[in-house]
Write a protein that holds these residues in place. Structure first.
Motif, mmCIF file in Angstrom:
data_model
loop_
_atom_site.group_PDB
_atom_site.id
_atom_site.type_symbol
_atom_site.label_atom_id
_atom_site.label_comp_id
_atom_site.label_asym_id
_atom_site.label_seq_id
_atom_site.Cartn_x
_atom_site.Cartn_y
_atom_site.Cartn_z
ATOM 1 N N LEU A 64 33.846 40.386 43.994
ATOM 2 C CA LEU A 64 34.639 41.274 43.152
ATOM 3 C C LEU A 64 36.105 40.987 43.400
ATOM 4 O O LEU A 64 36.542 40.918 44.543
ATOM 5 C CB LEU A 64 34.321 42.728 43.498
ATOM 6 C CG LEU A 64 32.845 43.048 43.287
ATOM 7 C CD1 LEU A 64 32.315 43.884 44.413
ATOM 8 C CD2 LEU A 64 32.657 43.769 41.989
ATOM 9 N N GLN A 65 36.843 40.849 42.326
ATOM 10 C CA GLN A 65 38.233 40.431 42.469
ATOM 11 C C GLN A 65 39.135 41.274 41.579
ATOM 12 O O GLN A 65 38.866 41.429 40.379
ATOM 13 C CB GLN A 65 38.359 38.958 42.075
ATOM 14 C CG GLN A 65 39.765 38.432 42.129
ATOM 15 C CD GLN A 65 39.820 36.941 41.878
ATOM 16 O OE1 GLN A 65 38.842 36.351 41.471
ATOM 17 N NE2 GLN A 65 40.964 36.340 42.127
ATOM 18 N N VAL A 66 40.180 41.817 42.194
ATOM 19 C CA VAL A 66 41.244 42.456 41.428
ATOM 20 C C VAL A 66 42.531 41.815 41.900
ATOM 21 O O VAL A 66 42.952 42.009 43.037
ATOM 22 C CB VAL A 66 41.285 43.981 41.659
ATOM 23 C CG1 VAL A 66 42.566 44.557 41.087
ATOM 24 C CG2 VAL A 66 40.094 44.646 41.036
ATOM 25 N N GLY A 67 43.156 41.053 41.032
ATOM 26 C CA GLY A 67 44.395 40.387 41.429
ATOM 27 C C GLY A 67 44.149 39.488 42.623
ATOM 28 O O GLY A 67 43.347 38.559 42.565
ATOM 29 N N PHE B 154 44.653 46.553 35.397
ATOM 30 C CA PHE B 154 43.904 45.673 36.288
ATOM 31 C C PHE B 154 42.740 45.031 35.554
ATOM 32 O O PHE B 154 42.248 45.540 34.538
ATOM 33 C CB PHE B 154 43.394 46.465 37.500
ATOM 34 C CG PHE B 154 42.299 47.432 37.171
ATOM 35 C CD1 PHE B 154 42.599 48.740 36.818
ATOM 36 C CD2 PHE B 154 40.962 47.045 37.206
ATOM 37 C CE1 PHE B 154 41.600 49.636 36.519
ATOM 38 C CE2 PHE B 154 39.953 47.945 36.903
ATOM 39 C CZ PHE B 154 40.271 49.238 36.560
ATOM 40 N N GLU B 155 42.316 43.925 36.114
ATOM 41 C CA GLU B 155 41.114 43.276 35.608
ATOM 42 C C GLU B 155 40.199 43.042 36.792
ATOM 43 O O GLU B 155 40.508 42.268 37.689
ATOM 44 C CB GLU B 155 41.467 41.948 34.932
ATOM 45 C CG GLU B 155 40.286 41.349 34.170
ATOM 46 C CD GLU B 155 40.512 39.891 33.830
ATOM 47 O OE1 GLU B 155 41.692 39.514 33.748
ATOM 48 O OE2 GLU B 155 39.529 39.154 33.673
ATOM 49 N N LEU B 156 39.099 43.740 36.798
ATOM 50 C CA LEU B 156 38.153 43.607 37.903
ATOM 51 C C LEU B 156 37.110 42.588 37.488
ATOM 52 O O LEU B 156 36.342 42.799 36.556
ATOM 53 C CB LEU B 156 37.499 44.958 38.200
ATOM 54 C CG LEU B 156 36.341 44.950 39.190
ATOM 55 C CD1 LEU B 156 36.763 44.402 40.525
ATOM 56 C CD2 LEU B 156 35.811 46.356 39.376
ATOM 57 N N ARG B 157 37.125 41.492 38.179
ATOM 58 C CA ARG B 157 36.210 40.427 37.823
ATOM 59 C C ARG B 157 34.996 40.514 38.742
ATOM 60 O O ARG B 157 35.131 40.498 39.959
ATOM 61 C CB ARG B 157 36.900 39.087 38.001
ATOM 62 C CG ARG B 157 36.290 38.052 37.115
ATOM 63 C CD ARG B 157 37.045 36.759 37.185
ATOM 64 N NE ARG B 157 36.128 35.673 37.015
ATOM 65 C CZ ARG B 157 35.614 35.305 35.837
ATOM 66 N NH1 ARG B 157 35.963 35.952 34.747
ATOM 67 N NH2 ARG B 157 34.757 34.321 35.750
ATOM 68 N N VAL B 158 33.838 40.619 38.140
ATOM 69 C CA VAL B 158 32.590 40.701 38.896
ATOM 70 C C VAL B 158 31.838 39.406 38.676
ATOM 71 O O VAL B 158 31.554 39.023 37.539
ATOM 72 C CB VAL B 158 31.728 41.880 38.412
ATOM 73 C CG1 VAL B 158 30.459 41.972 39.235
ATOM 74 C CG2 VAL B 158 32.503 43.170 38.472
ATOM 75 N N GLU B 159 31.525 38.748 39.777
ATOM 76 C CA GLU B 159 30.799 37.483 39.659
ATOM 77 C C GLU B 159 29.560 37.539 40.521
ATOM 78 O O GLU B 159 29.617 37.952 41.680
ATOM 79 C CB GLU B 159 31.692 36.325 40.120
ATOM 80 C CG GLU B 159 32.758 35.991 39.109
ATOM 81 C CD GLU B 159 33.808 35.047 39.678
ATOM 82 O OE1 GLU B 159 34.689 34.666 38.929
ATOM 83 O OE2 GLU B 159 33.720 34.715 40.870
ATOM 84 N N SER C 232 33.132 26.975 40.074
ATOM 85 C CA SER C 232 32.284 28.130 40.358
ATOM 86 C C SER C 232 33.069 29.418 40.401
ATOM 87 O O SER C 232 32.518 30.481 40.462
ATOM 88 C CB SER C 232 31.538 27.924 41.669
ATOM 89 O OG SER C 232 32.425 28.130 42.737
ATOM 90 N N LEU C 233 34.386 29.324 40.370
ATOM 91 C CA LEU C 233 35.174 30.546 40.336
ATOM 92 C C LEU C 233 35.223 31.130 38.945
ATOM 93 O O LEU C 233 35.690 32.217 38.748
ATOM 94 C CB LEU C 233 36.610 30.258 40.774
ATOM 95 C CG LEU C 233 36.849 30.165 42.264
ATOM 96 C CD1 LEU C 233 38.291 29.828 42.522
ATOM 97 C CD2 LEU C 233 36.518 31.482 42.928
#
Lengths: 677, 142
Positions: free
Chosen positions: A158-161, A194-199, A225-226
């Protein structure tokens, strides 16, 4: 002009979360001081590099598959973090360069000032929890009880910024209907945009870990893969043309993340992006973009959506944005009288306390003025008595407009209060639904590491009985095992099997443990009985059939004890267990023959019982379903028997009925076809 | 408390052990029995009063009665009380080897069912096997 980021502003209340964060981490202060930012990011990068080296070493050294998977997960997380930090560093450098260029060209401009309406909304906490990803296995997979179980290890990134967190790893096989991640992940400094990226990354568990390719290939694999956008950003950031020489040297060496490591490799399986519009104080379902297909080794059949709870707490809702002494004009009366209050602006309210000490003592405020989207605030100079401006706050309380007039001690104070109100409005307009009510974010307390027992948790997974084994060998093995493991019995009363040796019928009847539904078999630990973590949960919670078949002690012993063996199998193992043939078969030969064909024990444990809900129906239904299914199968050759004849066995006593029910369940026509003749 | 229950458990294990060895020591030869069942007419249907499971087209692993889990034979899964089969002496768990001379060890489930339910036959003569151990237990409990 008052700008939010100025340190001179007494906006940070004592003991507030913001202050604690500043105290805790240097990098927080760097938000206010530019020059420290670079070095902090560098420190973070160095930290991650060290973590990565450790993960590489662990990966090379470990032999167990689980360890290797965990190490590979840490490696992926570290690499992702490094790249994120580096791209952030890049951006900052570029921004600094641009700023310096702008300053040089326009000498009058100060870097701190900005136009009045260039207001930044406050940051907030964003928390994502209870991630659940439904799976969609083919129906044939559920009822298969043979063949190897194809397992994959999955986890979410999980990534935010610049903040990247990973969830725990979950092993997925076809007995699972959903992938559930129990972690609650909190991002502390997120802006409203924000943009929460879920991978979702997965790795096949039975893969042969061949040596990795050349470092360049690995680097490109990692960047791909990112996710495409992140990789593109990274490549742009890494482009030698764009960066300044000082940072490029460092970047070039870090691009190739060290020697290629042999070990399990995770691949991106699915991803999605969440933003403010997805924030809600309840569970919501979002779509997933799936990459990969059935041919890939790391494929897991996803249904295509992810459920989670995404909550946000803007700082304006949780922290005191402004506080100070105010004078409130009393309504009515001439000449107007003013009351001194200590005002605190927090969330959607302006709390007015009689004294500052009251606020610190958590006494109820004297009164509260709402500051929300419908509030109108304006400054007026109409008051002739005082030189300072007064602030009028108007609210609609159920159709009636109520105006409070406030006044501060000085002009500067009034300015600051107005500023605070404007900032509040800005925050509320940016954070939208998050400012209606405070969303709860529960931080999980630091838990002790989970018990070391394996997922199977049953002795039956460790025992493989050959058909030639003697029963006594088995019991010897079991006795030894019992001595190795601690039997923590939480039964205050006598164990159920004691009633075997009592002549009295109808021993303690414990309710039948509900079969866990296919929904989430691995959530069983919530039930109080299996939380015992005893290898014999079945024995401890054995149902009435164990004790109630006590018409004659001898007769009950083989099948009752056998029942005791059979129960743990279905309870403790959420996944398919290898069959232990001989013990069951041997014990089954000791079955008491039916007293009128009722009492018996089945030896074959329901191997798919953890998946298909065993029809714990009453017996007549089971039989009728049996006969109805056979009648649908059979032709009209007289094999259909009237149900009246079936009704007779069920006049037996309830104890026999229960064991009959067990056999009915095991003779479920869905599992094994039976015909009535 | 824990020790006491653990001792109980050991005692149970010992008892089980003794019981099993005692039973094991008895004769465990396979018994073959010929059973003659007279079909009962109920309205239009001729019924025998039992259910069968198994067959070469079925999964033998699901058979609760077979000792060898690759045995694809036909087994009696249920016997209706006071039905013709029970009266004739058929028991649950019996393996049906022959019906009226027809072999039942290498048939599909449906073939087996058909051989038992021929409308022109009033009587079926079955050759069944059962473990005598079970019989011994039953007799000892009666």
């Amino acid at each position: 002009m008052f700008c939010r980021t100025q340190t001179t502003r007494a906006a940070i209340a004592r003991g507030s979360a913001l202050e604690m964060e500043i105290r805790r981490g240097k990098f927080r202060r760097s938000v206010f001081l530019d020059t420290l930012q670079d070095s902090d990011i560098q420190k973070k990068i160095d930290h991650e590099i060290r973590m990565r080296d450790g993960a590489c070493k662990l990966l090379a050294a470990c032999s167990q598959r689980d360890q290797a998977l965990e190490a590979a997960k840490s490696l992926l997380t570290c690499n992702t973090r490094i790249m994120a930090y580096m791209s952030e560093l890049q951006r900052m450098k570029e921004a600094q360069v641009m700023q310096r260029v702008a300053r040089r060209s326009d000498g009058t401009r100060s870097s701190d000032a900005g136009p009045m309406d260039d207001r930044l909304p406050c940051k907030g906490k964003v928390a994502i929890s209870d991630l659940r990803i439904p799976l969609m296995w083919k129906d044939t997979e559920y009822f298969k009880n043979k063949g190897e179980l194809h397992r994959c290890a999955v986890f979410c990134l999980l990534q935010v910024g610049g903040e990247i967190h990973d969830t725990d790893m979950v092993m997925v096989d076809r007995t699972l209907t959903d992938i559930c991640f129990d972690n609650t992940i909190v991002f502390s400094e997120a802006s409203p945009g924000f943009e929460l990226r879920v991978e979702l990354y997965s790795c096949c568990s039975e893969e042969d870990y061949s040596a990795g390719s050349a470092p360049r290939k690995l680097a490109s694999k990692l960047s791909s893969s990112l996710g495409r956008s992140a990789g593109k950003k990274l490549r742009v950031a890494m482009d030698p043309g764009a960066c300044s020489p000082t940072s490029n040297a460092g970047a070039a060496t870090l691009l190739l993340p060290g020697p290629a490591v042999a070990g399990p490799k995770y691949h991106l399986l699915a991803h999605t992006s969440l933003s403010l519009s997805h924030v809600q104080d309840s569970f919501r379902t979002h779509d997933l973009s799936i990459s990969g297909n059935e041919e890939c080794s790391y494929w897991v059949p996803l249904y295509g959506s992810v459920c989670c709870r995404l909550a946000a707490q803007p700082h304006c809702m949780t922290q005191q944005m402004m506080s100070g002494c105010l004078k409130v004009k009393q309504l009515g009366g001439d000449p107007p009288s003013w009351t001194n209050v200590y005002g605190v602006l927090k969330g959607t309210n302006l709390f007015c306390y009689h004294r500052q000490e009251d606020m610190e003592a958590n006494v109820e405020p004297a009164f509260t003025i709402a500051i929300n989207k419908e509030t109108r605030i304006r400054a007026s100079e109409k008051d002739p008595h005082s030189k300072a401006q007064s602030i009028c706050i108007s609210n609609q309380y159920g159709g009636e407009e109520v105006t409070h007039t406030l006044s501060a001690d000085s002009r500067e104070e009034t300015h600051r209060w107005m500023e605070a109100f404007w900032q509040q409005f800005c925050d509320m307009s940016q954070w939208k639904q998050c400012c209606d009510d405070l969303m709860k974010i529960e931080l999980p307390s630091p838990r002790k590491p989970a018990l070391v027992t394996s997922k199977q948790g049953s002795l039956y997974h460790e025992i493989v009985i050959d058909t030639s084994d003697d029963i006594s060998t088995v019991t010897d093995i079991l006795t030894r095992r019992m001595q190795e493991l601690e039997l923590r019995s939480q039964l205050g009363t006598s164990p159920p099997w004691m009633s075997l040796f009592e002549e009295s019928p109808g021993g303690p009847r414990t309710p039948r443990l509900a079969r866990h539904s296919p929904r989430s078999p691995h959530r069983l630990p919530h039930s109080p009985l299996s939380s015992l973590r005893c290898p014999w949960p079945g024995l401890l919670s054995s149902d009435a059939s164990l004790t109630s078949d006590s018409d004659s002690p001898c007769s009950t012993s083989p099948c009752s004890r056998h029942r005791g063996w059979a129960e743990p199998l279905s309870l403790s193992s959420p996944r398919f267990r290898p069959r232990t043939l001989s013990l069951d078969a041997k014990l089954s030969t000791l079955r008491g023959r039916g007293y009128g064909g009722v009492l018996q024990c089945s030896c074959q444990p329901p191997s798919s019982s953890s998946l298909a809900p065993i029809p714990a129906q009453c017996v007549p239904q089971a039989t009728l379903s049996c006969s109805s299914s056979t009648s649908s199968n059979s032709s009209s050759e007289g094999s259909h028997s009237p149900s009246s004849l079936d009704g007779t066995p069920f006049s037996r006593p309830s104890s026999a009925r229960r064991s009959l029910r067990n056999l009915r369940a095991k003779l479920d026509p869905r599992n094994w076809l039976q015909s009535q003749v | 408390m824990v020790e006491w229950e653990y001792n109980n458990y050991l005692m149970v294990v010992k008892v089980l052990n003794d019981f099993l060895s005692k039973l094991n020591s008895q004769c465990s030869c396979v018994l073959q029995q010929r059973i003659e069942i007279r079909k009962l007419r109920q309205g239009e249907h001729l019924i025998l009063g039992f259910s069968i499971g198994g067959g070469i087209d079925q999964d033998p692993g699901q058979n609760p009665f077979s000792e060898d889990k690759s045995d694809k034979g036909i087994y009696v899964t249920r016997v209706t009380p006071e039905g013709p089969a029970e009266v004739a002496g058929l028991m649950m768990g019996d393996k049906v080897m022959q019906v009226n001379g027809w072999d039942m060890t290498m048939v599909t489930h449906d073939q087996a069912r058909k051989r038992l339910t021929k409308k022109n036959e009033d009587v079926v003569r079955l050759l069944v096997t059962r473990k005598s151990l079970e019989q011994a237990v039953k007799h000892s409990m009666m």
